[in-house]
Scaffold this motif. Structure first.
Motif, short mmCIF file in Angstrom:
data_model
loop_
_atom_site.label_atom_id
_atom_site.label_comp_id
_atom_site.label_asym_id
_atom_site.label_seq_id
_atom_site.Cartn_x
_atom_site.Cartn_y
_atom_site.Cartn_z
N SER A 15 0.56 -1.05 -0.04
CA SER A 15 0.03 -0.06 -0.10
C SER A 15 0.86 1.30 -0.03
O SER A 15 0.50 2.45 -0.73
CB SER A 15 -0.97 0.04 1.26
N ARG A 16 1.95 1.15 0.53
CA ARG A 16 2.70 2.49 1.02
C ARG A 16 3.72 2.72 -0.28
O ARG A 16 3.58 3.90 -1.05
CB ARG A 16 3.87 2.35 2.01
N TYR A 17 4.41 1.56 -0.92
CA TYR A 17 5.16 1.80 -2.15
C TYR A 17 4.55 1.46 -3.46
O TYR A 17 4.68 2.02 -4.46
CB TYR A 17 6.49 1.10 -2.05
N GLY A 18 3.32 0.78 -3.45
CA GLY A 18 2.81 0.41 -4.68
C GLY A 18 1.55 1.63 -4.79
O GLY A 18 1.68 2.25 -5.95
N ALA A 19 0.74 1.63 -4.08
CA ALA A 19 -0.42 2.53 -4.28
C ALA A 19 0.03 3.90 -3.74
O ALA A 19 -0.50 5.07 -4.14
CB ALA A 19 -1.63 2.25 -3.27
N GLY A 20 1.20 4.21 -3.10
CA GLY A 20 1.74 5.54 -2.64
C GLY A 20 0.99 6.13 -1.50
O GLY A 20 0.78 7.57 -1.44
N LEU A 21 0.09 5.30 -0.67
CA LEU A 21 -0.56 6.01 0.28
C LEU A 21 0.37 6.21 1.61
O LEU A 21 1.67 5.93 1.64
CB LEU A 21 -1.48 4.86 1.10
N ASP A 22 0.25 7.20 2.34
CA ASP A 22 0.94 7.76 3.42
C ASP A 22 0.95 6.52 4.61
O ASP A 22 0.04 5.53 4.42
CB ASP A 22 0.55 8.78 4.12
N TRP A 23 2.11 6.49 5.40
CA TRP A 23 2.23 5.28 6.27
C TRP A 23 1.08 5.09 7.16
O TRP A 23 0.62 3.95 7.37
CB TRP A 23 3.49 5.85 7.10
N ALA A 24 0.14 6.33 7.44
CA ALA A 24 -1.00 5.85 8.30
C ALA A 24 -2.13 5.34 7.71
O ALA A 24 -2.36 3.91 8.09
CB ALA A 24 -1.48 7.18 8.96
N SER A 25 -2.26 5.76 6.56
CA SER A 25 -3.49 5.03 5.73
C SER A 25 -2.94 3.66 5.38
O SER A 25 -3.70 2.79 5.33
CB SER A 25 -3.70 5.78 4.52
N ALA A 26 -1.76 3.36 4.99
CA ALA A 26 -1.07 1.97 4.57
C ALA A 26 -1.38 1.17 5.47
O ALA A 26 -1.60 -0.16 5.27
CB ALA A 26 0.33 2.23 4.15
N THR A 27 -0.97 1.72 6.80
CA THR A 27 -1.07 0.56 7.83
C THR A 27 -2.38 0.16 8.45
O THR A 27 -2.60 -1.14 8.46
CB THR A 27 -0.31 1.20 9.33
N VAL A 28 -3.23 0.84 8.19
CA VAL A 28 -4.82 0.70 8.37
C VAL A 28 -5.18 -0.40 7.40
O VAL A 28 -6.06 -1.26 7.62
CB VAL A 28 -5.74 1.76 8.57
N PHE A 29 -4.92 0.13 6.04
CA PHE A 29 -5.34 -0.64 4.73
C PHE A 29 -4.60 -2.08 4.90
O PHE A 29 -5.40 -2.86 4.57
CB PHE A 29 -4.80 0.23 3.62
N GLY A 30 -3.30 -2.12 5.26
CA GLY A 30 -2.70 -3.51 5.44
C GLY A 30 -3.25 -4.33 6.57
O GLY A 30 -3.64 -5.52 6.06
N GLY A 31 -3.71 -3.95 7.45
CA GLY A 31 -4.66 -4.70 8.37
C GLY A 31 -5.95 -5.20 7.70
O GLY A 31 -6.36 -6.18 8.14
#
Length: 599
Positions: free
Chosen positions: A98-114
Motif C-alpha cells: 500500500s505504501r510503495y505500490g499505491a503511494g499511500l501515507d504510512w498511517a493509511s497504509a498501515t490501516v489498509f494493510g490490516g
C-alpha cells in the motif's frame, strides 16, 4: 432501491453461480456514479456514516461469532500457521504494498494493510464448492478465511487506535496510554457483556423468542456506549463480544448464528451498494497506474510471500502451497471497513484515507474475478481437483439402509452410514461399508467428517422426530432439496404431530421406515436399472412397473433423489434406483447393471 439492488444482486449471483460481490459492485456503480440514480450523501445526509458504522459493527460481531477457538485447535498445523504467522506477515507485506505500490501515507497504509488480511469467507466458500478442490487445500483456504475474517478487522481496528492516539495525544507516551485505555475498555466491555448474555441464556433468564432481539440490542448498545467513551473502540468491543459468545457453548447458538447470518446478508448488501454508489468520478479517477501496481504487488508478491513463509515446514506439497497463495479473494468486510476507516482517517487529517474505498473496491473486483475464473483451471493443472462425485450420507444403521448403501456403492457412488449405536452398525461393518460411529449432530462429527464429500443426506432411523431434527439441522448446509427422510408414521395434518415445515423431503414416495424395512430387505428389494430410449419415458415405465417406488436417478455419475411429487426427467443411459413392489420377482444374478426389462 438499495434493498432491491443488494438482495437482487445476491439472488442473481446465486442463479448464475457467480460471486455476489461482483454483481453488487456493478449494481452500486451503475446506480451511483454512472447514472446518478442513487446519491447516498444526499439521501441520508448526516445519517450516512452512523448507518454504515452500525452495519460494520454488526458485520464484525458476526465475524467474531465464527471464531470458535476449539475448532481452530482441531484444524491442523497448516491453518494455525496461516492464522498465527500468515496474518501478521500478510499485514506487514500488504502495508508495504500500500505504501510503495499505491503511494499511500504510512498511517493509511498501515490501516489498509490490516484490512487486507481478510480473505472473505462469503467469497471463498462458494468458490471452493464450484472448483471441488481436494479436501486438504480446501480446508486450509476455508478455515483461513473464517478465522482471519475477525482477525483482519481487529488488525485494522488496532492500527487505527494507534494512529488516532498518536494524532490526538501529541507525545508517544500519551498515545500509548490512550491506546492501552481504548483497547482495555473495549476488550473488557465485550468480555463482560458477552459473558453476561451467555449466563442469562444458559440459565433461562431470557425466553427463546427474546434471545435474538436481546442479542441484537446488546450489540448496538455495546458499540454505541464504548464508541462514545473512546472513539472507534466500539468495533473492537463487539468483535470481542462475538468471540466470547462463539466459545460459550450455548445450546441455542445455532439458531442465533443463523439469524445473524440472515441479518448480515441484508446489511452486507446494503452497505456494499451504499459504498459503491457513494464513489464519485474523482475517486474513481484516482485508480491510475499506481492502483494497478498495488493490485499486482498484493496478488503476486505480498500474498505469495506470506503464504510461503507461513507454510514452510508444514509438509504440504508445493501444489497446495501454490494454490493457497493464488486464491485470496477479498470480500465485503474489506470494503466495509475500508469505507468506514477511510472517512475517519480524513477526519484526522490524513487525506490519503479518501483513497481507501476505491482501492478496496478495485482490489476486491480484481481478486474475485481472478480467483473465480482461474481456481478450477489452476486446480486442474496442479492435480488438486477432487475426482469424487458427491456422495450420500445415510443416518441410521439398519438392514434396509445397509442394503441401500450397498446398492449405491455398486453404482460407484461414495456412501457413508452413520449411527450413534455401535451394534446397529454391525451390518455396515460386515458389508465393509464406510461408517461413522457417533452422534451426527455433534461437534466431533463436524471435525472428523468432510461434509463436502456428500451432496445428499438421508435421515433414516426408526425415530421420525430424530430424522426431522437431523434434516432440519443439515438443511442449510446441504440445501433443503437435498435432505430426505422416510415418510412419517403419523397422519398428515395431525395437530399434535411434527410440523410439516420441519424436516426433509419424503424419501421413497412417502413410505414409512417400517414399510421401507419390510420391502427393502425382502429378497432384493432395491433395484438399479439402466434405461434405454423406450424405458426413459416416465409414463411408460410407471405403467410397466405398477407398485414400484422410484427413489433416485443416476445421471452422469451423480445422483438425484426424488421427492414425493417430483416427476423425474429420464434420458437414455440414465440409471433408475427403485424399490420393487412387494410381490415382484427377484432379479436374476448380476441385476445391478441389468436392463430394466430383465428385472
Amino acid at each position: 432501491m438499495i434493498g432491491g439492488l443488494g438482495i437482487g444482486a445476491q439472488w442473481l449471483a446465486w442463479r448464475l453461480q457467480m460471486p455476489a460481490i461482483v454483481l453488487m459492485l456493478a449494481a452500486g456503480l451503475v446506480a451511483g456514479p454512472m447514472t446518478g440514480l442513487l446519491d447516498p450523501e444526499a439521501a441520508f445526509g448526516e445519517l450516512l456514516r452512523p448507518v454504515v458504522a452500525v452495519a460494520v459493527a454488526v458485520i464484525l460481531f458476526e465475524g467474531g461469532l465464527t471464531l470458535n477457538l476449539h475448532e481452530l485447535r482441531a484444524t491442523g498445523p497448516a491453518v494455525r500457521r496461516m492464522v498465527l504467522v500468515g496474518a501478521p506477515l500478510g499485514w506487514l507485506f500488504a502495508t508495504l504494498a500500500s505504501r510503495y505500490g499505491a503511494g499511500l501515507d504510512w498511517a493509511s497504509a498501515t490501516v489498509f494493510g490490516g484490512i487486507l488480511v481478510v480473505t472473505g469467507p462469503t467469497v471463498i466458500i462458494p468458490l471452493l464448492r464450484q472448483a471441488r478442490l481436494k479436501s486438504r487445500p480446501a480446508q486450509v483456504l476455508r478455515w483461513e478465511a473464517i478465522v482471519n475474517d475477525p482477525v483482519g478487522a481487529l488488525c485494522a481496528v488496532l492500527a487505527f487506535e494507534v494512529i488516532a492516539a498518536l494524532a490526538g495525544a501529541g507525545t508517544l507516551a500519551r498515545a500509548a496510554e490512550d491506546f492501552a485505555l481504548g483497547v482495555g475498555v473495549a476488550a473488557l466491555a465485550g468480555l463482560a457483556v458477552g459473558r453476561a448474555i451467555a449466563w442469562a441464556f444458559r440459565r433461562g433468564q431470557v425466553p427463546e423468542y427474546m434471545k435474538v432481539p436481546v442479542l441484537f440490542g446488546a450489540v448496538l448498545a455495546v458499540y454505541a456506549s464504548t464508541d462514545s467513551l473512546l472513539h472507534e473502540s466500539g468495533l473492537l468491543a463487539v468483535t470481542v463480544m462475538g468471540v466470547v459468545l462463539a466459545n460459550a457453548r450455548l445450546e441455542s447458538f445455532e439458531e442465533l448464528r443463523r439469524f445473524k447470518e440472515h441479518v448480515t446478508v441484508i446489511l452486507v448488501s446494503g452497505v456494499f451498494i451504499l459504498l459503491a454508489a457513494a464513489l464519485d468520478t474523482e475517486q474513481l479517477a484516482q485508480l491510475d497506474w499506481r492502483a494497478v501496481l498495488f493490485i499486482l504487488a498484493i496478488v503476486l508478491v505480498a500474498r505469495p510471500l506470506a503464504v510461503s513463509i507461513a507454510l514452510a515446514g508444514t509438509g504440504l506439497p508445493w501444489q497446495e502451497k501454490l494454490i493457497t497463495a493464488w486464491i485470496a479473494p477479498r470480500g465485503i468486510v474489506a470494503v466495509a471497513v475500508a469505507g468506514l476507516f477511510g472517512a475517519r482517517l480524513v477526519e484526522l487529517g490524513f487525506e490519503d484515507g479518501a483513497r481507501l474505498p476505491p482501492l478496496a473496491f478495485a482490489l476486491v473486483a480484481a481478486t474475485v474475478v481472478l480467483s473465480g475464473f482461474s481456481i478450477r483451471p489452476v486446480a486442474r493443472a496442479l492435480g488438486l481437483v477432487s475426482t469424487d462425485v458427491p456422495g450420500v450420507l445415510i443416518v441410521g444403521g439398519s438392514p434396509w439402509t445397509v442394503a441401500l448403501a450397498e446398492r449405491l456403492r455398486g453404482a460407484e457412488l461414495p456412501v457413508l452410514v452413520a449411527d450413534r449405536n455401535w451394534h446397529r452398525l454391525a451390518a455396515a461393518r460386515a458389508a465393509k461399508l464406510p461408517y461413522y460411529h457417533g452422534e451426527i449432530l455433534s461437534e466431533a462429527a463436524e471435525h472428523h467428517l468432510d461434509m463436502n464429500a456428500y451432496g445428499t443426506l438421508v435421515a433414516a432411523t426408526d425415530n421420525d422426530a430424530y430424522n426431522t431434527l437431523v434434516c432440519t439441522d443439515f438443511a442449510p448446509e446441504f440445501g433443503r432439496s437435498n435432505v430426505f427422510q422416510p415418510g412419517r408414521a403419523e397422519a398428515d395434518g395431525n395437530p399434535r404431530g411434527l410440523p410439516v415445515t420441519l424436516g426433509g423431503r419424503p424419501f421413497g414416495g412417502g413410505l414409512t421406515h417400517a414399510e421401507l424395512a419390510r420391502r427393502g430387505t425382502d429378497g432384493d428389494g432395491f433395484r438399479l436399472s439402466e434405461l434405454d430410449k423406450e424405458q426413459a419415458d416416465w409414463d411408460a415405465w410407471r405403467a410397466a412397473h405398477p407398485g414400484a417406488s422410484p427413489l433416485a436417478v443416476l445421471s452422469g455419475g451423480e445422483i438425484g433423489f426424488l421427492g414425493r411429487t417430483d416427476p423425474p426427467r429420464l434420458r437414455a443411459g440414465d440409471r433408475l434406483l427403485w424399490l420393487a413392489a412387494a410381490d415382484a420377482p427377484a432379479p436374476p444374478p448380476g441385476g445391478n447393471d441389468a436392463p430394466d426389462d430383465e428385472d
